[in-house]
Scaffold this motif. Structure first.
Motif, PDB file in Angstrom:
ATOM      1  N   ARG A  11     -11.155 -11.249   2.343  1.00 31.02           N
ATOM      2  CA  ARG A  11     -10.533 -11.591   3.622  1.00 31.02           C
ATOM      3  C   ARG A  11     -10.953 -10.536   4.645  1.00 31.02           C
ATOM      4  O   ARG A  11     -10.966  -9.354   4.341  1.00 31.02           O
ATOM      5  N   TRP A  12     -11.303 -10.971   5.842  1.00 30.93           N
ATOM      6  CA  TRP A  12     -11.701 -10.041   6.886  1.00 30.93           C
ATOM      7  C   TRP A  12     -10.719 -10.133   8.038  1.00 30.93           C
ATOM      8  O   TRP A  12     -10.307 -11.234   8.394  1.00 30.93           O
ATOM      9  N   PRO A  13     -10.296  -9.074   8.673  1.00 34.48           N
ATOM     10  CA  PRO A  13     -10.594  -7.719   8.262  1.00 34.48           C
ATOM     11  C   PRO A  13      -9.822  -7.399   6.989  1.00 34.48           C
ATOM     12  O   PRO A  13      -8.720  -7.885   6.791  1.00 34.48           O
ATOM     13  N   GLY A  14     -10.422  -6.606   6.184  1.00 33.42           N
ATOM     14  CA  GLY A  14      -9.815  -6.289   4.896  1.00 33.42           C
ATOM     15  C   GLY A  14      -9.978  -4.839   4.546  1.00 33.42           C
ATOM     16  O   GLY A  14     -10.237  -3.997   5.399  1.00 33.42           O
ATOM     17  N   GLN A  15      -9.862  -4.588   3.278  1.00 37.77           N
ATOM     18  CA  GLN A  15      -9.896  -3.221   2.802  1.00 37.77           C
ATOM     19  C   GLN A  15     -11.290  -2.611   2.790  1.00 37.77           C
ATOM     20  O   GLN A  15     -11.443  -1.415   2.689  1.00 37.77           O
ATOM     21  N   VAL A  68     -10.057 -15.235   8.122  1.00 29.77           N
ATOM     22  CA  VAL A  68     -11.513 -15.273   8.062  1.00 29.77           C
ATOM     23  C   VAL A  68     -11.928 -14.769   6.690  1.00 29.77           C
ATOM     24  O   VAL A  68     -11.581 -13.655   6.294  1.00 29.77           O
ATOM     25  N   LEU A  69     -12.636 -15.609   5.967  1.00 29.99           N
ATOM     26  CA  LEU A  69     -13.157 -15.238   4.655  1.00 29.99           C
ATOM     27  C   LEU A  69     -14.630 -14.896   4.795  1.00 29.99           C
ATOM     28  O   LEU A  69     -15.369 -15.599   5.484  1.00 29.99           O
ATOM     29  N   VAL A  82     -13.662 -19.849   8.339  1.00 31.30           N
ATOM     30  CA  VAL A  82     -12.403 -19.613   9.032  1.00 31.30           C
ATOM     31  C   VAL A  82     -11.396 -20.662   8.583  1.00 31.30           C
ATOM     32  O   VAL A  82     -11.710 -21.852   8.518  1.00 31.30           O
ATOM     33  N   VAL A  83     -10.167 -20.205   8.272  1.00 34.55           N
ATOM     34  CA  VAL A  83      -9.062 -21.085   7.903  1.00 34.55           C
ATOM     35  C   VAL A  83      -7.995 -20.923   8.981  1.00 34.55           C
ATOM     36  O   VAL A  83      -7.440 -19.839   9.151  1.00 34.55           O
ATOM     37  N   THR A  84      -7.723 -22.001   9.720  1.00 35.08           N
ATOM     38  CA  THR A  84      -6.745 -21.907  10.792  1.00 35.08           C
ATOM     39  C   THR A  84      -5.331 -21.770  10.227  1.00 35.08           C
ATOM     40  O   THR A  84      -5.062 -22.175   9.088  1.00 35.08           O
ATOM     41  N   ALA A  85      -4.455 -21.204  11.050  1.00 34.10           N
ATOM     42  CA  ALA A  85      -3.046 -21.100  10.675  1.00 34.10           C
ATOM     43  C   ALA A  85      -2.484 -22.510  10.501  1.00 34.10           C
ATOM     44  O   ALA A  85      -2.864 -23.428  11.234  1.00 34.10           O
ATOM     45  N   PRO A  86      -1.594 -22.677   9.529  1.00 36.16           N
ATOM     46  CA  PRO A  86      -1.052 -24.023   9.310  1.00 36.16           C
ATOM     47  C   PRO A  86      -0.183 -24.503  10.471  1.00 36.16           C
ATOM     48  O   PRO A  86       0.566 -23.733  11.058  1.00 36.16           O
ATOM     49  N   VAL A  87      -0.346 -25.782  10.772  1.00 37.32           N
ATOM     50  CA  VAL A  87       0.500 -26.467  11.746  1.00 37.32           C
ATOM     51  C   VAL A  87       0.944 -27.763  11.094  1.00 37.32           C
ATOM     52  O   VAL A  87       0.104 -28.574  10.699  1.00 37.32           O
ATOM     53  N   GLY A  88       2.242 -27.938  10.929  1.00 40.43           N
ATOM     54  CA  GLY A  88       2.746 -29.151  10.294  1.00 40.43           C
ATOM     55  C   GLY A  88       2.225 -29.345   8.884  1.00 40.43           C
ATOM     56  O   GLY A  88       1.976 -30.476   8.471  1.00 40.43           O
ATOM     57  N   GLY A  89       2.036 -28.252   8.145  1.00 40.23           N
ATOM     58  CA  GLY A  89       1.554 -28.342   6.769  1.00 40.23           C
ATOM     59  C   GLY A  89       0.055 -28.533   6.618  1.00 40.23           C
ATOM     60  O   GLY A  89      -0.445 -28.744   5.521  1.00 40.23           O
ATOM     61  N   ARG A  90      -0.685 -28.445   7.744  1.00 43.49           N
ATOM     62  CA  ARG A  90      -2.138 -28.629   7.708  1.00 43.49           C
ATOM     63  C   ARG A  90      -2.855 -27.393   8.230  1.00 43.49           C
ATOM     64  O   ARG A  90      -2.432 -26.786   9.200  1.00 43.49           O
ATOM     65  N   SER A  91      -3.954 -27.079   7.583  1.00 46.35           N
ATOM     66  CA  SER A  91      -4.880 -26.059   8.078  1.00 46.35           C
ATOM     67  C   SER A  91      -6.245 -26.715   8.211  1.00 46.35           C
ATOM     68  O   SER A  91      -6.510 -27.740   7.582  1.00 46.35           O
ATOM     69  N   GLU A  92      -7.089 -26.093   9.011  1.00 53.15           N
ATOM     70  CA  GLU A  92      -8.429 -26.625   9.203  1.00 53.15           C
ATOM     71  C   GLU A  92      -9.457 -25.565   8.824  1.00 53.15           C
ATOM     72  O   GLU A  92      -9.266 -24.380   9.100  1.00 53.15           O
ATOM     73  N   LEU A  93     -10.531 -26.006   8.181  1.00 55.04           N
ATOM     74  CA  LEU A  93     -11.651 -25.132   7.867  1.00 55.04           C
ATOM     75  C   LEU A  93     -12.662 -25.245   8.999  1.00 55.04           C
ATOM     76  O   LEU A  93     -12.973 -26.354   9.446  1.00 55.04           O
ATOM     77  N   LYS A  94     -13.181 -24.090   9.440  1.00 58.80           N
ATOM     78  CA  LYS A  94     -14.140 -24.061  10.545  1.00 58.80           C
ATOM     79  C   LYS A  94     -15.219 -23.029  10.253  1.00 58.80           C
ATOM     80  O   LYS A  94     -14.993 -22.067   9.542  1.00 58.80           O
TER      81      LYS A  94
END
Length: 166
Positions: A11-15, A68-69, A82-94
């Motif tokens: 996960r970015w930013p990460g360790q 961001v992975l 990129v995985v968007t924050a969930p809205v209404g139980g859904r996330s989007e990959l971009k």
């Protein structure tokens, strides 16, 4: 002999502070290729539409609400998603992108699987994405990973919308 090292998904930013540039170069390549495929080729990031240029120049701000992975080979980012924050139980990959020189090594599928796992761990029920119809390799990848074509939520021509229950 080709380099066969595996990429590690983080996960970015990460360790890992050594990945200073994060996804910027990958996002630049993604957007420059996409604009060219749409028939609007630009030579440099400065020629990109403002919203895409903002992602490249400051991905931390552009994706502040997203996850961001990155796929890393040693300390070099070779793939992003990129995985968007969930809205209404859904996330989007971009913005799925893998360094073209390293394609065919499972990096993209690893990123998508990591995104699906992240979504499952965070209570997301449906993951969706959109992909240009000419990106046949990406479409095939998504179908192999269980995504199905669904009714479009986007009015842009030639965009295929897909979903995956988590």
């Amino acid at each position: 002999m080709t380099d066969q090292r595996k990429a590690v998904i983080v996960r970015w930013p990460g360790q890992d502070a050594s990945v200073e540039t994060g996804p910027a170069a990958l996002l630049a390549a993604y957007h420059l290729r996409t604009e060219a495929e749409k028939g609007r080729a630009v030579a440099e990031v400065d020629g990109l539409p403002e919203r895409y240029r903002a992602e490249v120049l400051d991905p931390a701000t552009a994706f502040s609400d997203a996850v961001v992975l990155l796929a890393l080979s040693e300390d070099t980012a070779v793939g992003c998603l990129v995985v968007t924050a969930p809205v209404g139980g859904r996330s989007e990959l971009k913005r799925l992108w893998t360094d073209p020189a390293l394609r065919g090594r499972g990096i993209a599928s690893g990123l998508v699987r990591a995104a699906l796992a992240h979504c499952a761990e965070n209570g997301v029920s449906t993951v969706r994405l959109s992909v240009w119809k000419w990106r046949t390799a990406a479409l095939a990848l998504y179908e192999r990973l269980g995504f199905t074509v669904t009714e479009s939520w986007d009015e842009r021509d030639q965009l295929v919308c897909m979903e995956h229950a988590v």
